[in-house]
Design a protein around this motif. Sequence first.
Motif, PDB file in Angstrom:
ATOM      1  N   ASP A 148       0.936  -1.652   0.096  1.00 16.12           N
ATOM      2  CA  ASP A 148       0.411  -0.253   0.210  1.00 16.12           C
ATOM      3  C   ASP A 148       0.540   0.824  -0.487  1.00 16.12           C
ATOM      4  O   ASP A 148       0.435   1.830  -0.858  1.00 16.12           O
ATOM      5  CB  ASP A 148      -0.714   0.179   1.021  1.00 16.12           C
ATOM      6  CG  ASP A 148      -1.661  -1.618   0.954  1.00 16.12           C
ATOM      7  OD1 ASP A 148      -2.202  -2.088   0.204  1.00 16.12           O
ATOM      8  OD2 ASP A 148      -2.573  -1.552   2.568  1.00 16.12           O
ATOM      9  N   PHE A 149       2.499   1.610   0.798  1.00 17.17           N
ATOM     10  CA  PHE A 149       2.530   2.346   1.152  1.00 17.17           C
ATOM     11  C   PHE A 149       3.275   2.457  -0.793  1.00 17.17           C
ATOM     12  O   PHE A 149       3.744   3.247  -0.992  1.00 17.17           O
ATOM     13  CB  PHE A 149       3.951   1.877   1.674  1.00 17.17           C
ATOM     14  CG  PHE A 149       5.338   2.960   1.904  1.00 17.17           C
ATOM     15  CD1 PHE A 149       5.525   3.824   1.944  1.00 17.17           C
ATOM     16  CD2 PHE A 149       6.157   1.798   0.865  1.00 17.17           C
ATOM     17  CE1 PHE A 149       6.428   5.532   2.050  1.00 17.17           C
ATOM     18  CE2 PHE A 149       7.445   2.967   0.954  1.00 17.17           C
ATOM     19  CZ  PHE A 149       7.281   4.285   0.973  1.00 17.17           C
ATOM     20  N   LYS A 151       2.287   2.245  -3.547  1.00 15.37           N
ATOM     21  CA  LYS A 151       1.058   2.783  -4.327  1.00 15.37           C
ATOM     22  C   LYS A 151       0.935   4.740  -3.948  1.00 15.37           C
ATOM     23  O   LYS A 151       1.127   4.897  -5.124  1.00 15.37           O
ATOM     24  CB  LYS A 151      -0.223   1.789  -4.074  1.00 15.37           C
ATOM     25  CG  LYS A 151      -1.228   2.232  -4.767  1.00 15.37           C
ATOM     26  CD  LYS A 151      -2.631   1.859  -4.642  1.00 15.37           C
ATOM     27  CE  LYS A 151      -3.846   1.901  -6.251  1.00 15.37           C
ATOM     28  NZ  LYS A 151      -5.001   1.957  -6.050  1.00 15.37           N
ATOM     29  N   ARG A 152       1.470   4.636  -2.996  1.00 17.29           N
ATOM     30  CA  ARG A 152       0.590   5.812  -2.448  1.00 17.29           C
ATOM     31  C   ARG A 152       2.208   6.521  -2.882  1.00 17.29           C
ATOM     32  O   ARG A 152       2.554   7.811  -3.346  1.00 17.29           O
ATOM     33  CB  ARG A 152       1.075   5.698  -0.861  1.00 17.29           C
ATOM     34  CG  ARG A 152      -0.573   5.472  -0.054  1.00 17.29           C
ATOM     35  CD  ARG A 152      -0.656   6.068   0.891  1.00 17.29           C
ATOM     36  NE  ARG A 152       0.000   5.647   1.697  1.00 17.29           N
ATOM     37  CZ  ARG A 152       0.290   4.380   2.159  1.00 17.29           C
ATOM     38  NH1 ARG A 152      -0.238   3.615   2.582  1.00 17.29           N
ATOM     39  NH2 ARG A 152       1.831   4.300   3.595  1.00 17.29           N
ATOM     40  N   ARG A 153       3.731   5.908  -2.850  1.00 14.47           N
ATOM     41  CA  ARG A 153       4.870   6.554  -3.276  1.00 14.47           C
ATOM     42  C   ARG A 153       4.678   6.708  -4.977  1.00 14.47           C
ATOM     43  O   ARG A 153       5.421   7.593  -5.198  1.00 14.47           O
ATOM     44  CB  ARG A 153       6.064   5.573  -2.633  1.00 14.47           C
ATOM     45  CG  ARG A 153       7.541   6.433  -2.246  1.00 14.47           C
ATOM     46  CD  ARG A 153       8.542   5.808  -2.052  1.00 14.47           C
ATOM     47  NE  ARG A 153       8.322   4.414  -3.383  1.00 14.47           N
ATOM     48  CZ  ARG A 153       9.209   3.617  -3.515  1.00 14.47           C
ATOM     49  NH1 ARG A 153      10.119   3.725  -2.038  1.00 14.47           N
ATOM     50  NH2 ARG A 153       9.088   2.809  -4.539  1.00 14.47           N
ATOM     51  N   ASN A 377       3.505   3.182   7.575  1.00 12.16           N
ATOM     52  CA  ASN A 377       1.829   3.377   7.571  1.00 12.16           C
ATOM     53  C   ASN A 377       1.647   3.889   9.198  1.00 12.16           C
ATOM     54  O   ASN A 377       1.456   3.388   9.727  1.00 12.16           O
ATOM     55  CB  ASN A 377       1.240   1.891   7.845  1.00 12.16           C
ATOM     56  CG  ASN A 377      -0.479   2.447   8.118  1.00 12.16           C
ATOM     57  OD1 ASN A 377      -0.344   3.672   7.566  1.00 12.16           O
ATOM     58  ND2 ASN A 377      -0.708   1.215   8.379  1.00 12.16           N
ATOM     59  N   LYS A 380      -2.132   9.314  10.687  1.00 12.54           N
ATOM     60  CA  LYS A 380      -2.803  10.146   9.501  1.00 12.54           C
ATOM     61  C   LYS A 380      -2.817  10.839  10.327  1.00 12.54           C
ATOM     62  O   LYS A 380      -3.651  10.997  11.174  1.00 12.54           O
ATOM     63  CB  LYS A 380      -4.136   8.727   9.174  1.00 12.54           C
ATOM     64  CG  LYS A 380      -3.652   7.958   8.081  1.00 12.54           C
ATOM     65  CD  LYS A 380      -4.665   6.929   7.051  1.00 12.54           C
ATOM     66  CE  LYS A 380      -3.941   5.560   7.012  1.00 12.54           C
ATOM     67  NZ  LYS A 380      -2.635   4.674   7.699  1.00 12.54           N
TER      68      LYS A 380
END
Length: 516
Positions: A148-149, A151-153, A377, A380
């Motif tokens: 997931d990280f 994908k965000r990066r 993660n 947030k």
Amino acid sequence: GRNMPGSVGAARILPVLHRGGGMAAGATESDPRPHAVLHPTRINTNVVNAEYAVRGKLYLAAQARQKSGKKVILTNVGNPQALGQKPITFPRQVLALVSYPELIPRASELGIPSDAAERAKTYLSAVGSTGAYQDSRGNAMVRQEVADFLKRRDGFAGNPDNIFLTDGASVGITLCMRLTIRSRSDGIMMPIPQYPLYSATVELLGGTRVDYYLDERSDEWGLNVEELERSYVAAERSPSRVTPRALVVINPGNPTGQCLSLENLREILRWCARRRVVLFADEVYQTNIYDSARRPFISFRKALGSLAADGDSAADAVEMFSFHTVSKGALGECGRRGAYFEATNIHPDTAAQVYKILSMNLSSNVDGQIYVGLMVNPPKPGDPSYELHEREVNDIIGSLCRRAKILTAAFNSLEGVSCSAVDGAMYAFPQIELPSAAIEEAKRQGHTPDEYYCLELLDKTGICAVPGSGFGQRDGTFHFRTTILPPEEMFDHIVAAFSKFHVDFIRQHSAPHARM
């Protein structure tokens, strides 16, 4: 007592042990075990030939100095918390709770925010107990957090099945090197200067080191593809007929601190595709960025995605391993030994071999795995821990940025010292001009010139740096590596001590008929 059936009696063992063994070649009368099976002259020569300068002669001299009661400022290794960097609160709170779950019901009265307690519960539901083995690739939930990280990066999804959690980045790098190196005919291309892990590992595994040079003068340690091609061709045409199979790129650079541009990354990827060379993308300093407007960190993975978006066939052709760790950045949790690597465009059957090798060690340490999850993660916006977490991270990176600028300016203010801007990572790598008398004295004492300089620096100031010869440098140039990690309040002292030493050293070795 009686011997077991088939055993050899004690009186018959010694002749068997020494048969054909005798005294080891090169053993002296003072040798404590001249007949040893594992005498240094009888062990794997690859082990003997492997060198690791970061924990080499200077480090041993610093340890001896400490034992004598003298102060040492260890700037030789990127070990942030050993030099006073404070741990980030949120990960420590979560780890405390998963290590001792009985504290979770009392989290609030202990001052631990609710999001830390909830995260601890989530990890415990995934791992069962931090004392239990996990999947040999790493816990599935943490690997999904990494995916997931990514994908965000980078803007496109990662596959958790291609992500492997290891006890520090070095373990992953060594494992992937072991896959790649089959014999001395296999070359691993590495930057000069480089992090000594690479040269030591290639030697240990029986491959051949193939150097390419970063450009210190015209591009602040830039990497140009023409130099990669020169190095590749020279290896192929060498008497040993070495075939480069992998290219190591450290971005941000260690020891040089440079960050590569997107276009540069794309050029390197295209070159790897054309030459069919596996890319080792060492990106462990990706959050240690000090001028993000001018030189931001961009991952090779993101650059690969941009090639795919352009329809460039190199995007599918490049085989790549990329590495990241909790040891660097604002976390600086070196002792946790947590890291991951991602395998991109690697043959699925080869990835299965990676899984097999990791299975031999059963599981990487679970605290390190959880720390990887906490790194990728973090809290947030809106979470109870978010504001403190952001403030702590920004304070650490901001302070490192100031220290990088202070140290670079100090080096460049001294005659005979030049230092490129530290855009990222944790180190400065200044070049020093040494008088001929210093070079001759170093030779007389059995040291390289920059090693002699660093030993004198340690003796006169207590500052432990690493000579550039341990990282590689162009012939006729001399450097040393120092971290920017000592506490900011110590920097005035460090700069003053170094400046005085350098001026005195040059004066001493430049004086006519100086006695050494």
